[in-house]
Motif scaffolding. Sequence first.
Motif, PDB file in Angstrom:
ATOM      1  N   LEU A 116       0.826  -1.209   0.000  1.00 44.03           N
ATOM      2  CA  LEU A 116       0.000   0.000   0.000  1.00 44.03           C
ATOM      3  C   LEU A 116       0.859   1.256   0.000  1.00 44.03           C
ATOM      4  CD1 LEU A 116      -2.829  -1.009   2.470  1.00 44.03           C
ATOM      5  CD2 LEU A 116      -3.018  -0.696   0.009  1.00 44.03           C
ATOM      6  N   HIS A 117       1.972   1.182   0.731  1.00 46.48           N
ATOM      7  CA  HIS A 117       2.814   2.365   0.841  1.00 46.48           C
ATOM      8  C   HIS A 117       3.571   2.639  -0.456  1.00 46.48           C
ATOM      9  CE1 HIS A 117       5.052   5.486   2.862  1.00 46.48           C
ATOM     10  NE2 HIS A 117       6.181   4.955   2.441  1.00 46.48           N
ATOM     11  N   TYR A 118       4.201   1.601  -0.996  1.00 45.94           N
ATOM     12  CA  TYR A 118       5.064   1.837  -2.149  1.00 45.94           C
ATOM     13  C   TYR A 118       4.337   1.777  -3.477  1.00 45.94           C
ATOM     14  CZ  TYR A 118       8.969   1.869   1.021  1.00 45.94           C
ATOM     15  OH  TYR A 118       9.821   2.210   2.020  1.00 45.94           O
ATOM     16  N   ALA A 119       3.357   0.890  -3.610  1.00 41.49           N
ATOM     17  CA  ALA A 119       2.693   0.776  -4.913  1.00 41.49           C
ATOM     18  C   ALA A 119       1.545   1.772  -5.035  1.00 41.49           C
ATOM     19  CB  ALA A 119       2.179  -0.646  -5.123  1.00 41.49           C
ATOM     20  N   GLU A 120       0.807   1.998  -3.958  1.00 40.35           N
ATOM     21  CA  GLU A 120      -0.349   2.878  -4.055  1.00 40.35           C
ATOM     22  C   GLU A 120      -0.086   4.259  -3.484  1.00 40.35           C
ATOM     23  OE1 GLU A 120      -2.761   2.042  -5.884  1.00 40.35           O
ATOM     24  OE2 GLU A 120      -2.198  -0.056  -6.098  1.00 40.35           O
ATOM     25  N   GLY A 121       1.081   4.430  -2.865  1.00 43.70           N
ATOM     26  CA  GLY A 121       1.446   5.757  -2.381  1.00 43.70           C
ATOM     27  C   GLY A 121       0.662   6.242  -1.181  1.00 43.70           C
ATOM     28  N   TYR A 122       0.121   5.319  -0.391  1.00 43.54           N
ATOM     29  CA  TYR A 122      -0.589   5.736   0.809  1.00 43.54           C
ATOM     30  C   TYR A 122       0.411   6.079   1.922  1.00 43.54           C
ATOM     31  CZ  TYR A 122      -5.342   4.522  -0.596  1.00 43.54           C
ATOM     32  OH  TYR A 122      -6.557   4.493  -1.202  1.00 43.54           O
ATOM     33  N   SER A 123       0.083   7.102   2.712  1.00 44.19           N
ATOM     34  CA  SER A 123       0.923   7.439   3.857  1.00 44.19           C
ATOM     35  C   SER A 123       0.612   6.467   4.990  1.00 44.19           C
ATOM     36  CB  SER A 123       0.627   8.866   4.309  1.00 44.19           C
ATOM     37  OG  SER A 123      -0.637   8.898   4.936  1.00 44.19           O
ATOM     38  N   THR A 124       1.497   6.443   5.986  1.00 44.80           N
ATOM     39  CA  THR A 124       1.286   5.512   7.101  1.00 44.80           C
ATOM     40  C   THR A 124      -0.038   5.794   7.813  1.00 44.80           C
ATOM     41  OG1 THR A 124       2.706   6.939   8.406  1.00 44.80           O
ATOM     42  CG2 THR A 124       3.692   4.932   7.519  1.00 44.80           C
ATOM     43  N   GLU A 125      -0.391   7.080   7.907  1.00 47.77           N
ATOM     44  CA  GLU A 125      -1.650   7.422   8.580  1.00 47.77           C
ATOM     45  C   GLU A 125      -2.845   6.869   7.785  1.00 47.77           C
ATOM     46  OE1 GLU A 125       0.816   9.583   8.329  1.00 47.77           O
ATOM     47  OE2 GLU A 125       1.268   9.881  10.455  1.00 47.77           O
ATOM     48  N   GLU A 126      -2.756   6.998   6.463  1.00 49.90           N
ATOM     49  CA  GLU A 126      -3.863   6.524   5.633  1.00 49.90           C
ATOM     50  C   GLU A 126      -3.989   5.001   5.715  1.00 49.90           C
ATOM     51  OE1 GLU A 126      -4.025   9.866   2.111  1.00 49.90           O
ATOM     52  OE2 GLU A 126      -2.350   8.482   2.187  1.00 49.90           O
ATOM     53  N   ILE A 127      -2.824   4.335   5.715  1.00 47.53           N
ATOM     54  CA  ILE A 127      -2.860   2.878   5.824  1.00 47.53           C
ATOM     55  C   ILE A 127      -3.466   2.479   7.166  1.00 47.53           C
ATOM     56  CG2 ILE A 127      -1.460   0.769   5.866  1.00 47.53           C
ATOM     57  CD1 ILE A 127       0.544   2.239   4.085  1.00 47.53           C
ATOM     58  N   ALA A 128      -3.091   3.228   8.208  1.00 47.46           N
ATOM     59  CA  ALA A 128      -3.630   2.945   9.534  1.00 47.46           C
ATOM     60  C   ALA A 128      -5.150   2.999   9.507  1.00 47.46           C
ATOM     61  CB  ALA A 128      -3.070   3.954  10.545  1.00 47.46           C
ATOM     62  N   ALA A 129      -5.681   4.013   8.832  1.00 40.16           N
ATOM     63  CA  ALA A 129      -7.132   4.149   8.761  1.00 40.16           C
ATOM     64  C   ALA A 129      -7.751   3.000   7.963  1.00 40.16           C
ATOM     65  CB  ALA A 129      -7.495   5.492   8.123  1.00 40.16           C
ATOM     66  N   LEU A 130      -7.072   2.614   6.891  1.00 40.23           N
ATOM     67  CA  LEU A 130      -7.570   1.522   6.055  1.00 40.23           C
ATOM     68  C   LEU A 130      -7.618   0.204   6.814  1.00 40.23           C
ATOM     69  CD1 LEU A 130      -5.925   1.775   2.522  1.00 40.23           C
ATOM     70  CD2 LEU A 130      -8.313   1.341   3.003  1.00 40.23           C
ATOM     71  N   LEU A 131      -6.551  -0.064   7.577  1.00 43.14           N
ATOM     72  CA  LEU A 131      -6.436  -1.360   8.251  1.00 43.14           C
ATOM     73  C   LEU A 131      -7.015  -1.344   9.652  1.00 43.14           C
ATOM     74  CD1 LEU A 131      -2.744  -2.252   7.315  1.00 43.14           C
ATOM     75  CD2 LEU A 131      -4.819  -3.025   6.196  1.00 43.14           C
ATOM     76  N   ALA A 132      -7.407  -0.135  10.090  1.00 42.29           N
ATOM     77  CA  ALA A 132      -7.917   0.018  11.450  1.00 42.29           C
ATOM     78  C   ALA A 132      -6.895  -0.445  12.484  1.00 42.29           C
ATOM     79  CB  ALA A 132      -9.246  -0.725  11.614  1.00 42.29           C
ATOM     80  N   VAL A 133      -5.655  -0.027  12.312  1.00 40.88           N
ATOM     81  CA  VAL A 133      -4.633  -0.250  13.333  1.00 40.88           C
ATOM     82  C   VAL A 133      -3.946   1.092  13.598  1.00 40.88           C
ATOM     83  CG1 VAL A 133      -4.183  -2.659  12.689  1.00 40.88           C
ATOM     84  CG2 VAL A 133      -2.878  -0.845  11.607  1.00 40.88           C
ATOM     85  N   PRO A 134      -3.256   1.241  14.740  1.00 43.47           N
ATOM     86  CA  PRO A 134      -2.590   2.521  15.015  1.00 43.47           C
ATOM     87  C   PRO A 134      -1.495   2.814  13.980  1.00 43.47           C
ATOM     88  CG  PRO A 134      -2.681   1.153  16.978  1.00 43.47           C
ATOM     89  CD  PRO A 134      -3.116   0.303  15.839  1.00 43.47           C
TER      90      PRO A 134
END
Lengths: 159, 419
Positions: A116-134
């Motif tokens: 998600l971070h490298y291929a889709e360019g999501y930031s760590t905060e955005e990934i956190a929201a997507l995965l529902a983890v801190p």
Amino acid sequence: MTEGFLCNAMAVYGGAVYRLALCRTQSVPDAEDVYQDVFLRLLDQEAEHWDNERLKAWLLRTAMNRCADLHRFRLRRPVLSLEAVPDLARPVDGRAEELWDAVARLPEKLRTVVHLHYAEGYSTEEIAALLAVPAATVRTRLRRGRLKLKDLLGGIDDE
Amino acid sequence: MNDYCKLMEQIGVPKELESRVLSAARRQAAPRTASKRSGRLLRGAVCAACALALVLGTVHLAPRKGAALEYTFGLTAYAAETGETVLPNANGALALTSGTGIASEEAGHYTGCLFQVTGEGIETVSLSVDRGGLYRSETRTGLTDEEVRRLFQQQERGELVCDVYGEDEDSPMNAEVMTALGASVTEHFDPEVRYGFWVPEYEAGPDEDLKQAAWDSIDTFDGAKLTVTVTFADGREQSKTYTLSTGRLRVEYSEDGRRTMLPQLAGDKESFVYGIYAASETESRWLRWPVQDSRTVSLGNPYGTVNGRTHSGIDIPAVQGAVILAAADGTVTEVGIDAERGNYLVLDHGDGLETVYAACRDVTVEEGDTVKAGGMIAAVGSTGMSTGPHLHFEVRQDGQAQNPVAYFDSAIRDTLTAE
């Protein structure tokens, strides 16, 4: 959802969904099933307000859930060879293959974050929201994923 | 790790997957609507590409002031999926989406880009296009089995193409009947008839992506001219010429899932519909691009209402101090500064058309000055509510904000990039 909406959603985000599914399931037929399932579910959604970012996030989250569902029935996790991926836009070199392989061998939690971070360019905060983890967890996984990749690639990975 | 991103870019969705999902979606939807449609597969394949509904924003057709004509006519875009007609935008341009297209090598490509002629007292309509062809599309309802059979026979003989459908097995059938007209036609006016763009020669190899083939086919009309001439009951004649361009037209989705068509180009990551954009040569007022050395439109803050916030113009990022040019001949009606817009000025171009230039570093003209199109009026800055040097550019017709992109002709639109 209308069919037109579906067409557009596939045109714009189909690639992201398919690549995530491929990275997670490491199987072309599975990735295709997930893809079909995700977009058919989209069609069943109430037609409410969908902005592009929300749509993308919904698609990726649903794709991940579907991948997880599939995995419950798999005993051993396969690793897909890059050569087996159809419709590559350009032939890839050995280095790319190594990289693909290394990512495929990452534990699932790390792999998802790395993808998600490298291929889709999501930031760590955005990934956190997507995965529902801190977000801190995401950062840890990303760091561990990177270290492991470096390991797997024999230290030639230059970020 | 950028290599990973690059690698991923090489992986595309397998070609058949999209159409597979679409047909699955149709199978799923079928019991719900209980509709029976023939020719659905072919149509579906072409549709996979294209768009369905077309709803233009809130536009109104302002009668041109001082029009001496008693009768006048206009064109409206027709959205096949919803059966709605859509008026041109304030600049007289229409966005025609490829709705329900049908294509085959024998019959050619019926693009589904449809329009209607509207107006009072119209006797006859003449249409001609200087490239490709046109077709007539009519809905016939309450058909008997015999009539349906006759339609299919006519289709066999290549006289027409039809799409027959009904509510259920027992009710009378309806049909969408499409007849190719060639490059020009003159016929008695029927307000219900839709006309569409037809490509006589359609070829898609077995390996070719159907979507791409349909788009390539629609591209036949890029740069073509459509001339519409009508005769009125009082014997007078009126003619309008439309310049056509094709491309990815931007769409937005509203809360109820409805699609809104914006007469502007879509950025790489934006939702779009492929279609034909028709601009009236006489009714449209073209503007010059207002910033020297920048042909970029900011994607981050597009025209329109996004998440409940309305942006009444477009942002054109440029270097600090870049020259801002008058978009057309006019008079400076207002020069000012406020917290939101920063340094700004307003030009009046007559007939209710105004342009606004805001966020300027400085303004080099004064209220009451007369400016020539392309003359320097200000310099790009970052004043007001701004996060970087850019020009905030607005177009207003009779005080109403309009989409500025619709006021640039296709020669300019083709050079624009969205970032």
